[in-house]
Design a protein around this motif. Structure first.
Motif, PDB file in Angstrom:
ATOM      1  N   GLN A 294      38.023  39.941   9.228  1.00  0.00           N
ATOM      2  CA  GLN A 294      37.456  39.388  10.458  1.00  0.00           C
ATOM      3  C   GLN A 294      36.697  40.455  11.248  1.00  0.00           C
ATOM      4  N   TYR A 295      37.293  41.620  11.404  1.00  0.00           N
ATOM      5  CA  TYR A 295      36.631  42.679  12.175  1.00  0.00           C
ATOM      6  C   TYR A 295      35.400  43.219  11.453  1.00  0.00           C
ATOM      7  N   THR A 296      35.448  43.288  10.134  1.00  0.00           N
ATOM      8  CA  THR A 296      34.272  43.737   9.384  1.00  0.00           C
ATOM      9  C   THR A 296      33.112  42.769   9.610  1.00  0.00           C
ATOM     10  N   PHE A 297      33.422  41.470   9.573  1.00  0.00           N
ATOM     11  CA  PHE A 297      32.394  40.458   9.824  1.00  0.00           C
ATOM     12  C   PHE A 297      31.832  40.599  11.239  1.00  0.00           C
ATOM     13  N   ARG A 298      32.710  40.765  12.201  1.00  0.00           N
ATOM     14  CA  ARG A 298      32.264  40.875  13.595  1.00  0.00           C
ATOM     15  C   ARG A 298      31.441  42.145  13.808  1.00  0.00           C
ATOM     16  N   ARG A 299      31.886  43.236  13.206  1.00  0.00           N
ATOM     17  CA  ARG A 299      31.131  44.486  13.328  1.00  0.00           C
ATOM     18  C   ARG A 299      29.718  44.309  12.795  1.00  0.00           C
ATOM     19  N   ASN A 300      29.611  43.740  11.604  1.00  0.00           N
ATOM     20  CA  ASN A 300      28.295  43.557  10.994  1.00  0.00           C
ATOM     21  C   ASN A 300      27.412  42.649  11.840  1.00  0.00           C
ATOM     22  N   LEU A 301      28.006  41.571  12.360  1.00  0.00           N
ATOM     23  CA  LEU A 301      27.271  40.642  13.213  1.00  0.00           C
ATOM     24  C   LEU A 301      26.752  41.358  14.461  1.00  0.00           C
ATOM     25  N   LEU A 302      27.610  42.133  15.101  1.00  0.00           N
ATOM     26  CA  LEU A 302      27.228  42.831  16.325  1.00  0.00           C
ATOM     27  C   LEU A 302      26.177  43.901  16.059  1.00  0.00           C
ATOM     28  N   LEU A 375      35.610  39.488  20.025  1.00  0.00           N
ATOM     29  CA  LEU A 375      35.362  38.079  20.288  1.00  0.00           C
ATOM     30  C   LEU A 375      34.996  37.346  18.994  1.00  0.00           C
ATOM     31  N   LYS A 376      35.184  36.054  18.985  1.00  0.00           N
ATOM     32  CA  LYS A 376      34.858  35.248  17.808  1.00  0.00           C
ATOM     33  C   LYS A 376      33.343  35.179  17.609  1.00  0.00           C
ATOM     34  N   LYS A 377      32.941  34.702  16.435  1.00  0.00           N
ATOM     35  CA  LYS A 377      31.547  34.698  16.007  1.00  0.00           C
ATOM     36  C   LYS A 377      30.609  34.089  17.059  1.00  0.00           C
ATOM     37  N   GLU A 378      30.919  32.886  17.533  1.00  0.00           N
ATOM     38  CA  GLU A 378      30.022  32.203  18.459  1.00  0.00           C
ATOM     39  C   GLU A 378      29.856  32.981  19.760  1.00  0.00           C
ATOM     40  N   ASP A 379      30.938  33.577  20.236  1.00  0.00           N
ATOM     41  CA  ASP A 379      30.878  34.328  21.486  1.00  0.00           C
ATOM     42  C   ASP A 379      30.109  35.637  21.316  1.00  0.00           C
ATOM     43  N   LEU A 380      30.256  36.273  20.165  1.00  0.00           N
ATOM     44  CA  LEU A 380      29.487  37.496  19.907  1.00  0.00           C
ATOM     45  C   LEU A 380      27.997  37.183  19.822  1.00  0.00           C
ATOM     46  N   GLU A 381      27.660  36.120  19.120  1.00  0.00           N
ATOM     47  CA  GLU A 381      26.250  35.735  19.010  1.00  0.00           C
ATOM     48  C   GLU A 381      25.655  35.438  20.381  1.00  0.00           C
ATOM     49  N   ARG A 382      26.402  34.719  21.191  1.00  0.00           N
ATOM     50  CA  ARG A 382      25.921  34.398  22.541  1.00  0.00           C
ATOM     51  C   ARG A 382      25.812  35.673  23.390  1.00  0.00           C
ATOM     52  N   GLU A 388      20.073  40.679  25.248  1.00  0.00           N
ATOM     53  CA  GLU A 388      18.629  40.818  25.026  1.00  0.00           C
ATOM     54  C   GLU A 388      17.839  40.267  26.209  1.00  0.00           C
ATOM     55  N   LYS A 389      18.237  39.100  26.701  1.00  0.00           N
ATOM     56  CA  LYS A 389      17.549  38.513  27.851  1.00  0.00           C
ATOM     57  C   LYS A 389      17.741  39.370  29.101  1.00  0.00           C
ATOM     58  N   ALA A 390      18.953  39.888  29.266  1.00  0.00           N
ATOM     59  CA  ALA A 390      19.256  40.694  30.452  1.00  0.00           C
ATOM     60  C   ALA A 390      18.428  41.978  30.465  1.00  0.00           C
TER      61      ALA A 390
END
Length: 398
Positions: A294-302, A375-382, A388-390
């Motif tokens: 899970q953390y590897t996935f989140r790290r890569n996503l972030l 945070l979970k996938k959807e929250d990290l993506e958001r 980026e907008k900020a």
């Protein structure tokens, strides 16, 4: 009016928690905040730990031994032995979180005015522990350019004086996520032996190593038996931050005997939390396999998301669950406050930890933030989308 102590005045604020009033004000406005600032995992605590507390038939909630339950220390020693670390129960003192273990260690090996060398950026509370102990931190700066790898040993040696008592290491690193190699750990050990120093290693994220990498503990080096002190905790390993149970580990009998005096002064670690922590040692390996995936996935996503934002530079961590990102702003502290006070996207914003507080050298890391990918996938993506907008709006307003 009586005066506050100089030590109290010098005590630093937490860069992680000092923005809480701004977050509370934003919440009162009805704003949703994605909290990237604090290492509070959303991973569920193992049921075996919770059940041990739920089903216990305690009639008197009494003190434990000052070193912690003997049964827990015995079982914990077995956990380390399975990782090929030569630890016995008498080498362990159970503490109220890893924080107390660090305070016991500093109290046992330093006197006011002594110095401890620490690669920076480092866990922000080291500044507070040093202030509380009257210790001077001698920082040696690591670089985002090489993911915050260990600085050259020659640079460490330049800082050693007759006041130097220890080198303090966080492995894997908080806030960087850097995982030290076997060779880097050995280099530090050789330096410590050469100058008769302690190596104090904070290994609370030792279970979290990614991409097939292996964690190398300071306790794995037999030649360093009298110089090595390890700090550990259940907080992150079992997602039990609120238990406040950690430990101090050393083969040096004099260190343990001295730390025990500090342990006796605070009486004992918390009883129910020890019950949960002892039971947590029965957590199956499958739990950790799932967590690492899970953390590897989140790290890569972030990391991949941050790298796509113009002007952002990010170090790719190999352990823990943090990364340092360099932002296209002059002052990340101001930016972090602005995110909470003045910015929203769909009535949502993010909370980050300005990285300057993770340095001891003044005016360093001013444009960096620490991000916890808990945070979970959807929250990290958001969160990435909001950042980026900020950044675009902040640039327009400043």
């Amino acid at each position: 009016m009586p005066k506050i102590s100089h030590k109290g005045q010098q005590m630093p604020e937490s860069p992680i928690r000092k923005l809480v009033p701004f977050a509370e004000a934003a919440t009162r406005k009805g704003r949703k905040i994605y909290q990237l600032n604090i290492g509070q995992p959303d991973i569920k605590t193992p049921e075996v730990a919770l059940d041990a507390v739920r089903n216990h038939d305690i009639e008197v909630l009494s003190y434990s031994h000052s070193a912690g339950f003997e049964s827990y220390r015995e079982k914990l020693a077995g956990y380390y032995q399975r990782s090929n670390l030569p630890v016995e129960k008498d080498d362990i003192i159970i503490t109220t979180g890893g924080s107390e273990a660090l305070l016991f260690a500093m109290g046992s090996i330093t006197d006011p005015g002594d110095e401890v060398i620490i690669p920076e950026p480092f866990y922000a509370n080291y500044n507070g522990f040093a202030t509380a102990s009257g210790v001077t931190i001698k920082p040696i700066q690591a670089s985002i350019e090489n993911n915050f790898a260990l600085p050259p040993i020659a640079e460490f040696e330049k800082l050693i004086t007759d006041k130097t008592k220890a080198i303090l290491l966080c492995n894997p690193g908080n806030p960087t996520g850097y995982l030290y190699t076997k060779e880097e750990v050995k280099q530090l050990a050789d330096l410590a032996l050469k100058h008769d120093l302690f190596v104090l290693s904070d290994e609370v994220y030792r279970e979290f190593a990614y991409d097939g990498a292996q964690h190398h503990s300071i306790m794995s080096l037999p030649e360093l038996a009298n110089n090595a002190i390890m700090v550990d905790s259940v907080s992150k390993r079992y997602s039990m931050c609120g238990a406040r149970v950690g430990c101090l580990v050393s083969k040096n009998k004099e260190v343990i005997a001295t730390a025990m005096k500090f342990a006796q002064a605070r009486l004992s670690p918390p009883t129910f939390a020890q019950i949960a922590s002892e039971a947590a040692l029965d957590t199956p390996q499958s739990y950790f396999d799932d967590v690492i995936e899970q953390y590897t996935f989140r790290r890569n996503l972030l990391v991949e998301g941050l790298e796509k934002i113009e002007g952002v530079k990010v170090a790719k961590p190999k352990g823990a669950f943090y990364c340092i990102a360099e932002l296209p702003v002059e002052n990340a502290d101001d930016f972090a406050k602005w995110l909470l006070e003045s910015f929203e996207d769909g009535n949502e914003t993010i909370m980050v930890a300005p990285a300057a507080g993770f340095y001891s050298t003044p005016n360093t890391g001013l444009n960096q933030v620490r991000i916890a990918y808990v945070l979970k996938k959807e929250d990290l993506e958001r969160s990435i989308e909001i950042l980026e907008k900020a950044l675009k709006q902040y640039k327009q307003e400043n």
